[in-house]
Write an enzyme that holds these catalytic residues in place. Sequence first.
Site, PDB file in Angstrom:
ATOM      1  N   GLU A  60      70.644  19.431   6.112  1.00  0.00           N
ATOM      2  CA  GLU A  60      71.819  20.311   6.030  1.00  0.00           C
ATOM      3  C   GLU A  60      71.621  21.422   5.011  1.00  0.00           C
ATOM      4  O   GLU A  60      72.058  22.552   5.214  1.00  0.00           O
ATOM      5  CB  GLU A  60      73.078  19.507   5.704  1.00  0.00           C
ATOM      6  N   GLN A  82      76.487  18.779  12.267  1.00  0.00           N
ATOM      7  CA  GLN A  82      76.759  17.901  13.410  1.00  0.00           C
ATOM      8  C   GLN A  82      78.155  17.270  13.269  1.00  0.00           C
ATOM      9  O   GLN A  82      78.867  17.115  14.240  1.00  0.00           O
ATOM     10  CB  GLN A  82      75.690  16.838  13.528  1.00  0.00           C
ATOM     11  N   PHE A  86      79.032  16.274   6.819  1.00  0.00           N
ATOM     12  CA  PHE A  86      77.669  16.378   6.279  1.00  0.00           C
ATOM     13  C   PHE A  86      77.461  17.639   5.444  1.00  0.00           C
ATOM     14  O   PHE A  86      76.402  17.832   4.854  1.00  0.00           O
ATOM     15  CB  PHE A  86      76.619  16.325   7.405  1.00  0.00           C
ATOM     16  N   ILE A  87      78.463  18.482   5.408  1.00  0.00           N
ATOM     17  CA  ILE A  87      78.368  19.706   4.608  1.00  0.00           C
ATOM     18  C   ILE A  87      78.217  19.363   3.121  1.00  0.00           C
ATOM     19  O   ILE A  87      77.785  20.196   2.331  1.00  0.00           O
ATOM     20  CB  ILE A  87      79.603  20.615   4.850  1.00  0.00           C
ATOM     21  N   HIS A 129      82.709  10.571   9.555  1.00  0.00           N
ATOM     22  CA  HIS A 129      82.844  11.372  10.779  1.00  0.00           C
ATOM     23  C   HIS A 129      84.315  11.699  11.015  1.00  0.00           C
ATOM     24  O   HIS A 129      84.747  11.840  12.144  1.00  0.00           O
ATOM     25  CB  HIS A 129      82.277  10.611  11.994  1.00  0.00           C
TER      26      HIS A 129
END
Lengths: 328, 351
Positions: A60, A82, A86-87, A129
């Site tokens: 990332e 995705q 995850f940033i 998520h």
Amino acid sequence: MREVTFLEAIRLAIWEEMERDPNVFIIGEDIGRMGGAFGVTEGFLARFGPDRVVDAPISETAIVAVCVGAAAVGKRGIAEMQFIDFISYAFDQVVNVAGTYLYRSGGKVPIPIVVRGPSGGYVGGSLYHSQQFEAWFFHTPGVKVVQPAFPDDAYGLMKASIRDNNPVVFYEHKYLYRRIKGPIPEAHEDYIVKLGEARIRRYGDDITVITYGAMVHFALEAAQRLEREGISLEVIDLRTLKPLDMDTIAESLQKTSRVLIVHEAPKTGGIGAEISARISEHYFEWLDAPIMRVAAKDAFVPFAEPLEKFVLPSVDEIVFAARELAAY
Amino acid sequence: MSTTTLLRDGQQVSAYHEQLTKQDLLEIYRRLWFARLFDEALYDAKKKGRLRRGNVYGSRGQEAIMVGTTYPLHEDDFVSPIHRDMPVFVFRGMRLEEVMCQIWGKAEAPTRGKDSWSHMGDISKGIIHSTSMLGSTIAVACGVLWAQRLDGRRDRVLVAYTGEGATATGPFHEGLNFAAVHKLPLIVVVENNQYAYSTPVELEVPTKTVAERALGYGIPGYSIDGNDVLEVYDTMCAALEHARAGNGPVLIECVTYRLQGHADHDETRARQYRPVEEIELWEQRDPIPRFRNYLLNTGQFTEAELPEPPRDLVEQIQRAIEYAINSPDPEPHTALEDIYDESAGVSRCVK
């Protein structure tokens, strides 16, 4: 007009911008050969080739950094996370590298990048998520934050974000991807929704509901239910969180004198806290009741259905809060 | 096919420097001195209170790296210098006055006084801005090179400088990994001065050399004497050939030593957290007398041709310092400028 899903609106916006401007490219995990985990970039690799549709390693930091470096020399990169969760890996790139670049280059080097990805809960995605950590970037100078709720806005805001000269973090609520459908303009109309403008999605007289993302749909459902009870909600979809459209908020507040802020992110330190503070600072005399907030509890988004339901806001909670506010 | 070659001490690449003219050698000598004098002038200004704000990050003893790595570059190559590479900004075309204005936080500085010291750049001259998180720039460099690929310019090389400490960071890995996967012409120059602030290299890097990290990316890694300007030059030439030919990135570890503290504030403690004998040993490996002796021994130069130091450089640096000191400060309100760029016109004007 074309009738499309929320996801398709985003896909078309990116596609059309890549057709329009050869400087635009997209990079992310599984976006080329596979067309993206959710299918946002389906067909892109065949059309634009591997230099403009880049299947990146699971990196990332590098994904965002490639966009930053390319932007410094005139390109416009779109970084797909995705899952927007995850940033966190790319936090330094967004905050310390992209966000500061214009400032530390004496105004000479704008960084036109879009960091985008699916956000939010209600799908059993559990801790990593499901998150809505837009407040991290709301707090960051030099960065803009966008989260649409409807296909037409997703389409117009994505185009504006790609053309904007600043780093934009673009939240796409995955709950809306295939559930929400709506009309979007034809490609030739060159439709843009300017960043920094809220939109009133439902007009009402009693309470101003300020919200964004999936919560706009919850608020609209709550408004329908409350209509039968004679409580009229005005629902403001912020669309862009930063810069924040305080003018639209103030105009509505002047009419209703009651404010309910709704967001899916945890309550503490959320966008709602800032909106509430600004209203108190500038429009205190217009209020007839305390500002109320409906938000996620200050927890993570858990997996099991009863747990997730307990943590995240619901239509019921909005209805109860609005009743309380109306009765104050 | 992996082409990993791990060259260690004594195993030299071709002697590219044999092609250098007398004029080139003299210019290299002067650049070494320029770097030395730059460092001395800034330390002096700080000590005398003429520079009242910000740290001075010393580069004494590391001059051969910045001179040897930049000398063989093409005009349109990119560099991303770090805090001990200040002269690189000048070698790559920035005006010395601009650099001094940056150090003094003046309105005329490339950052308009927003950021300090080495956090500047000039895209028109191929100088990419770095931040305090040194590893980050390695990843950003991949983007600069990706843009060249989109423009069909695969021959433009980017030289990214970093420290041995920063090779322990995530972005260093992600950047080099990405560059290696996509065969980007990235040359990472690791200035292994053996200390990351106070932490010795053995607590930063588990391998004998930093160059061994290259094995993990399937790219060439060189561990060289960073105090020998011609060895640095030769290795750089080899790396440039490799990168320009489309073979991907190269890692060059230049072994050197930080003779000073981490910055000027650290001079006392830097002689406590490491052995003084070690510092004295490396004082004797000073790259400037070493190169001068080489030039004299080849018989091409007379003593008089190689002044210690070249006086005109001393004056040039002093003039730039005076220029910066007399240059106007930024207006306070400009602190709120350049946060957003609204020239694209796709945002509502925000107060």
